[in-house]
Design a protein around this motif. Structure first.
Motif, PDB file in Angstrom:
ATOM      1  N   PHE A   4      -5.617   3.937  -4.965  1.00 26.79           N
ATOM      2  CA  PHE A   4      -4.181   3.802  -5.173  1.00 26.79           C
ATOM      3  C   PHE A   4      -3.397   4.503  -4.068  1.00 26.79           C
ATOM      4  CE2 PHE A   4      -0.202   5.217  -7.277  1.00 26.79           C
ATOM      5  CZ  PHE A   4       0.322   3.957  -7.521  1.00 26.79           C
ATOM      6  N   GLY A   5      -3.826   5.708  -3.680  1.00 22.98           N
ATOM      7  CA  GLY A   5      -3.155   6.444  -2.613  1.00 22.98           C
ATOM      8  C   GLY A   5      -3.195   5.702  -1.291  1.00 22.98           C
ATOM      9  N   ALA A   6      -4.328   5.088  -0.986  1.00 24.88           N
ATOM     10  CA  ALA A   6      -4.454   4.327   0.258  1.00 24.88           C
ATOM     11  C   ALA A   6      -3.535   3.116   0.248  1.00 24.88           C
ATOM     12  CB  ALA A   6      -5.910   3.904   0.469  1.00 24.88           C
ATOM     13  N   ASP A   7      -3.388   2.489  -0.916  1.00 19.86           N
ATOM     14  CA  ASP A   7      -2.481   1.344  -1.029  1.00 19.86           C
ATOM     15  C   ASP A   7      -1.042   1.753  -0.737  1.00 19.86           C
ATOM     16  OD1 ASP A   7      -4.481  -0.451  -1.671  1.00 19.86           O
ATOM     17  OD2 ASP A   7      -4.189  -0.256  -3.836  1.00 19.86           O
ATOM     18  N   LEU A   8      -0.629   2.905  -1.266  1.00 13.81           N
ATOM     19  CA  LEU A   8       0.730   3.391  -1.014  1.00 13.81           C
ATOM     20  C   LEU A   8       0.936   3.728   0.456  1.00 13.81           C
ATOM     21  CD1 LEU A   8       1.363   5.690  -4.122  1.00 13.81           C
ATOM     22  CD2 LEU A   8       2.307   3.423  -3.663  1.00 13.81           C
ATOM     23  N   LEU A   9      -0.070   4.331   1.084  1.00 18.41           N
ATOM     24  CA  LEU A   9       0.027   4.665   2.504  1.00 18.41           C
ATOM     25  C   LEU A   9       0.070   3.397   3.357  1.00 18.41           C
ATOM     26  CD1 LEU A   9      -2.408   7.677   2.518  1.00 18.41           C
ATOM     27  CD2 LEU A   9       0.058   7.769   2.953  1.00 18.41           C
ATOM     28  N   TRP A  10      -0.708   2.403   2.954  1.00 19.69           N
ATOM     29  CA  TRP A  10      -0.689   1.117   3.674  1.00 19.69           C
ATOM     30  C   TRP A  10       0.707   0.504   3.605  1.00 19.69           C
ATOM     31  CZ3 TRP A  10      -3.943  -0.868   7.030  1.00 19.69           C
ATOM     32  CH2 TRP A  10      -3.847  -2.222   7.364  1.00 19.69           C
ATOM     33  N   ALA A  11       1.331   0.566   2.427  1.00 16.90           N
ATOM     34  CA  ALA A  11       2.688   0.039   2.256  1.00 16.90           C
ATOM     35  C   ALA A  11       3.681   0.846   3.105  1.00 16.90           C
ATOM     36  CB  ALA A  11       3.085   0.076   0.782  1.00 16.90           C
ATOM     37  N   ASP A  12       3.523   2.179   3.143  1.00 16.41           N
ATOM     38  CA  ASP A  12       4.387   3.020   3.984  1.00 16.41           C
ATOM     39  C   ASP A  12       4.255   2.637   5.450  1.00 16.41           C
ATOM     40  OD1 ASP A  12       5.295   4.443   1.812  1.00 16.41           O
ATOM     41  OD2 ASP A  12       4.015   6.192   2.180  1.00 16.41           O
ATOM     42  N   MET A  13       3.029   2.426   5.894  1.00 18.07           N
ATOM     43  CA  MET A  13       2.789   2.067   7.285  1.00 18.07           C
ATOM     44  C   MET A  13       3.420   0.715   7.609  1.00 18.07           C
ATOM     45  SD  MET A  13      -0.773   2.104   9.429  1.00 18.07           S
ATOM     46  CE  MET A  13      -1.411   0.575   8.810  1.00 18.07           C
ATOM     47  N   ASN A  14       3.272  -0.244   6.721  1.00 19.71           N
ATOM     48  CA  ASN A  14       3.860  -1.562   6.942  1.00 19.71           C
ATOM     49  C   ASN A  14       5.385  -1.511   6.967  1.00 19.71           C
ATOM     50  OD1 ASN A  14       1.482  -2.982   7.314  1.00 19.71           O
ATOM     51  ND2 ASN A  14       1.227  -3.350   5.126  1.00 19.71           N
ATOM     52  N   ARG A  15       5.979  -0.685   6.090  1.00 20.24           N
ATOM     53  CA  ARG A  15       7.444  -0.529   6.095  1.00 20.24           C
ATOM     54  C   ARG A  15       7.919   0.087   7.405  1.00 20.24           C
ATOM     55  NH1 ARG A  15       6.827   0.370   0.604  1.00 20.24           N
ATOM     56  NH2 ARG A  15       6.491   2.602   0.847  1.00 20.24           N
ATOM     57  N   LEU A  16       7.208   1.105   7.894  1.00 20.18           N
ATOM     58  CA  LEU A  16       7.589   1.742   9.148  1.00 20.18           C
ATOM     59  C   LEU A  16       7.455   0.769  10.313  1.00 20.18           C
ATOM     60  CD1 LEU A  16       8.481   4.162  10.800  1.00 20.18           C
ATOM     61  CD2 LEU A  16       6.104   4.961  10.799  1.00 20.18           C
ATOM     62  N   LEU A  17       6.371   0.011  10.345  1.00 14.88           N
ATOM     63  CA  LEU A  17       6.197  -0.990  11.405  1.00 14.88           C
ATOM     64  C   LEU A  17       7.308  -2.035  11.359  1.00 14.88           C
ATOM     65  CD1 LEU A  17       2.355  -1.615  11.528  1.00 14.88           C
ATOM     66  CD2 LEU A  17       3.808  -0.726  13.369  1.00 14.88           C
ATOM     67  N   ALA A  18       7.631  -2.517  10.176  1.00 16.04           N
ATOM     68  CA  ALA A  18       8.699  -3.507  10.041  1.00 16.04           C
ATOM     69  C   ALA A  18      10.023  -2.942  10.546  1.00 16.04           C
ATOM     70  CB  ALA A  18       8.827  -3.951   8.579  1.00 16.04           C
ATOM     71  N   PHE A  19      10.294  -1.679  10.224  1.00 17.03           N
ATOM     72  CA  PHE A  19      11.514  -1.028  10.687  1.00 17.03           C
ATOM     73  C   PHE A  19      11.542  -0.950  12.218  1.00 17.03           C
ATOM     74  CE2 PHE A  19      13.543   2.968  12.051  1.00 17.03           C
ATOM     75  CZ  PHE A  19      14.845   2.720  11.640  1.00 17.03           C
ATOM     76  N   LEU A  20      10.421  -0.554  12.816  1.00 15.87           N
ATOM     77  CA  LEU A  20      10.361  -0.418  14.276  1.00 15.87           C
ATOM     78  C   LEU A  20      10.496  -1.768  14.972  1.00 15.87           C
ATOM     79  CD1 LEU A  20       7.600   2.325  14.584  1.00 15.87           C
ATOM     80  CD2 LEU A  20      10.080   2.589  14.868  1.00 15.87           C
ATOM     81  N   PHE A  21       9.968  -2.828  14.378  1.00 11.40           N
ATOM     82  CA  PHE A  21      10.140  -4.165  14.939  1.00 11.40           C
ATOM     83  C   PHE A  21      11.592  -4.623  14.790  1.00 11.40           C
ATOM     84  CE2 PHE A  21       5.565  -4.327  14.835  1.00 11.40           C
ATOM     85  CZ  PHE A  21       5.271  -5.064  15.970  1.00 11.40           C
ATOM     86  N   HIS A  22      12.164  -4.376  13.628  1.00  7.73           N
ATOM     87  CA  HIS A  22      13.551  -4.765  13.380  1.00  7.73           C
ATOM     88  C   HIS A  22      14.506  -4.046  14.338  1.00  7.73           C
ATOM     89  CE1 HIS A  22      17.091  -6.063  11.209  1.00  7.73           C
ATOM     90  NE2 HIS A  22      17.496  -4.796  11.149  1.00  7.73           N
ATOM     91  N   GLN A  23      14.231  -2.780  14.628  1.00  6.95           N
ATOM     92  CA  GLN A  23      15.061  -1.994  15.537  1.00  6.95           C
ATOM     93  C   GLN A  23      14.809  -2.342  17.004  1.00  6.95           C
ATOM     94  OE1 GLN A  23      17.461   0.433  14.782  1.00  6.95           O
ATOM     95  NE2 GLN A  23      17.275  -0.502  12.774  1.00  6.95           N
TER      96      GLN A  23
END
Length: 117
Positions: A4-23
């Motif tokens: 479960f913890g790894a799933d949350l971290l994976w989601a955090d990483m994907n959100r950060l990547l999406a933010f960096l691409f959007h910016q």
């Protein structure tokens, strides 16, 4: 299966990547390089590539080169100031991204080899 913890971290990483691409901080080159990383080379980004798809840093470098070619001192100084800002921002965000990736890998049971300094 990821914990479960790894799933949350994976989601955090994907959100950060999406933010960096959007910016506009990163581009598709980063994803292509990320796909080259696998379990046999988990530290692939360390010294393996001179270009990681840092889109905004690239744009500022192009502006600096143009100002330099035009002997535009004020433009060069402005571009260098912007370059320092973009570099620091990118460095901090990539550090954050790699920390999340490392935590995710540890939560999933993957161990990175220790680096000797």
């Amino acid at each position: 299966m990821l914990g479960f913890g790894a799933d949350l971290l994976w989601a955090d990483m994907n959100r950060l990547l999406a933010f960096l691409f959007h910016q506009g901080v990163l581009d598709e080159q980063f994803l292509q390089l990320q796909q080259l990383q696998d379990h046999t080379s988990p530290n692939f980004f360390i010294g393996s590539s001179s270009s990681i798809g840092a889109k905004r840093v690239t744009s500022v470098c192009i502006a600096f080169r143009a100002a330099s070619e035009q002997d535009n001192r004020a433009g060069c100084l402005r571009a260098l100031e912007m370059l320092e800002h973009e570099y620091c921002y990118l460095k901090n965000k990539l550090h954050e991204l790699f920390q999340i990736e490392q935590q995710r890998a540890l939560a999933a049971g993957v161990r990175y080899p220790m680096q000797h300094q």
